[in-house]
Each structure stands twice: as structure tokens, then as C-alpha cells.
Scaffold this motif. Sequence first.
Motif, PDB file in Angstrom:
ATOM      1  N   GLN A 243      63.124  26.251  -3.880  1.00  0.00           N
ATOM      2  CA  GLN A 243      64.357  25.324  -3.802  1.00  0.00           C
ATOM      3  C   GLN A 243      64.566  24.770  -2.387  1.00  0.00           C
ATOM      4  O   GLN A 243      64.506  25.201  -1.469  1.00  0.00           O
TER       5      GLN A 243
ATOM      6  N   ASP B 235      68.165  28.135  -9.039  1.00  0.00           N
ATOM      7  CA  ASP B 235      68.272  26.807  -9.240  1.00  0.00           C
ATOM      8  C   ASP B 235      69.757  26.110  -8.991  1.00  0.00           C
ATOM      9  O   ASP B 235      69.668  24.829  -8.744  1.00  0.00           O
ATOM     10  N   ARG B 236      70.687  26.888  -8.701  1.00  0.00           N
ATOM     11  CA  ARG B 236      71.960  26.533  -8.536  1.00  0.00           C
ATOM     12  C   ARG B 236      72.408  26.526  -7.292  1.00  0.00           C
ATOM     13  O   ARG B 236      73.362  26.217  -6.645  1.00  0.00           O
TER      14      ARG B 236
ATOM     15  N   VAL C 214      68.133  31.287 -12.470  1.00  0.00           N
ATOM     16  CA  VAL C 214      69.164  30.221 -12.776  1.00  0.00           C
ATOM     17  C   VAL C 214      69.967  30.222 -11.298  1.00  0.00           C
ATOM     18  O   VAL C 214      70.424  29.119 -11.022  1.00  0.00           O
TER      19      VAL C 214
ATOM     20  N   GLU D 199      57.389  23.322  -6.541  1.00  0.00           N
ATOM     21  CA  GLU D 199      56.358  24.259  -7.335  1.00  0.00           C
ATOM     22  C   GLU D 199      55.244  24.436  -6.326  1.00  0.00           C
ATOM     23  O   GLU D 199      54.684  23.670  -5.673  1.00  0.00           O
TER      24      GLU D 199
ATOM     25  N   SER E 191      66.910  24.244 -16.413  1.00  0.00           N
ATOM     26  CA  SER E 191      66.673  23.593 -15.126  1.00  0.00           C
ATOM     27  C   SER E 191      65.229  23.858 -14.509  1.00  0.00           C
ATOM     28  O   SER E 191      65.044  25.142 -14.699  1.00  0.00           O
ATOM     29  N   GLU E 192      64.576  23.073 -13.742  1.00  0.00           N
ATOM     30  CA  GLU E 192      63.228  23.461 -13.128  1.00  0.00           C
ATOM     31  C   GLU E 192      63.515  23.565 -11.653  1.00  0.00           C
ATOM     32  O   GLU E 192      64.132  22.661 -11.179  1.00  0.00           O
ATOM     33  N   PRO E 193      62.660  24.500 -10.961  1.00  0.00           N
ATOM     34  CA  PRO E 193      62.788  24.347  -9.418  1.00  0.00           C
ATOM     35  C   PRO E 193      62.290  22.964  -8.991  1.00  0.00           C
ATOM     36  O   PRO E 193      61.331  22.354  -9.804  1.00  0.00           O
TER      37      PRO E 193
END
Length: 259
Positions: free
Chosen positions: A80, A145-146, A142, A12, A7-9
Amino acid sequence: MGTVFDSEPLFELTLPDAETVGFDVMARLPLGELVAPDWADALAPVEGELRKVLTFLAEEVAAGHRVLPSPSNVFRAFRQPLAAVKVLVVGQDPYPTPGHAVGLSFSVDGRTRPVPRSLANIYKELEADLGIPARVHGDLGVWADRGVLLLNRVLSVRAGAAGSHRGKGWEPITTAAVTAVAGRTAADGGQVPLVAVLWGKDAESVRPLLGETPVVSSAHPSPLSASRGFFGSRPFSRANTLLQQQGTGPVDWEIPPFP
């Protein structure tokens, strides 16, 4: 656990050369180019303080000091969306060892070996709590990201000098950030699901900002205090239970074996 590791932010840093641009340039950029759009709205009331801190960091560099983390990572916790935050984990200030700090509390660059002792203790508790084995690397990206906001109370440090940027202007900014996270409301007027994980006295200082947010608190994972209440505190499963009680899904705390 159905984990997705690539997964990517969702936001950016949009600087022309994010690896080499200086804090002086960042101090002049629109807030919306430094943080995710909804974070820009939330931090607008402290934009003046934020620019003063960036100017201070530029002065530190001009005086020959190395500032950590790099300019491209100093606002990483705000990449995020604010709307996506489910768990708030509060740290103190970045690791002062060059190459370690990445802008997320407790996380380090994936190439760092060995991981810092506090993070090693977090891994030990994660395995005891959820059966997730410790990793050789310390990249917690990660988690961010979650929906885990890994927020240090102070977002920068002078290399080799722990705590050197305390009282330099970050605290009002992170106060505004914590207040914004805890103050979100859903369409029905209720509070957006959130759990705060507070490890140690410094983290406990934000409790008055959290309102009715459920809190999981314990001693700090530092080797000096982990045996006095951090080990056995089961913060990860407790946070997930509290999220589920608020009607939302749990966090997947799994970390990839390699960064």
C-alpha cells in the motif's frame, strides 16, 4: 460502518511467478518492482542493505531452511502507498509456524485455525473497545487496505525458530520505513496525520524515530503480558480520536466475518 470488504491493494508484486520466485531473483530486481512506488523512493537510501538481506534469505533457502513468509509476501507491508498510512502498528518478527506468516504484523493466513493467542487477545480488546466481535480467522489485510501499516521490526524468520533473523539486516530497513512514515509533510509544511500504536518493549524501541507523532502504547497482547496493561488500553478508539484531532477521518477497524 459502511465497510467495503472487497478492496484490493493498490500495488501488487509484479514478479513473473510471485508464488514460486526465489529471494535470489528478488535481490536482482529493481526496488520499484518489489514495493509501492513511494516506498521505493523512501527505501532507496537502504537499498544496499535490503539487497544484502534478500541475498541472506536466498542463502538460507539454499542451505535447506524454510524462510517465512514466502517471497511474494515478505514486502507485503509496503504494497500500500506510503502516502496512505494513517496508523502504524509495530510488531516483532513473523510467526515461525509454517502457513501462518503473511507479511503483516499480527496477521495470519485466513485459513489458520485457531488464530495465534496474541491475535485472539487483540480481538478481545477490539470487541471491548469498539464492540466489533472476534473473528474465527486472523486475516488483517483489510486494515492494511485502510491505511494501517502492520510492520514487523524484522520481516522474515526461519521456520520453527522465532527471532532467528534478528540482527541479520532488517532493522536498518524498518528503521528507515518508520522514519519515512513519521517524517512525511503536508503541502502546508505540517506533519501528515499519523498515530503510532506500540505494544510491548520491542515496539517501544521505535519511539525515538517518531518525532511528534502521537503514540498509543501499552503492554504486548501476548498471553504473558496482556493482563498487565494491554487489556483495557482501548488502542483502537484512542487511535481514531487522535486521528480526528489531527483533522483526518478515523480508521474503520471492522473485519469481515470470513477472509
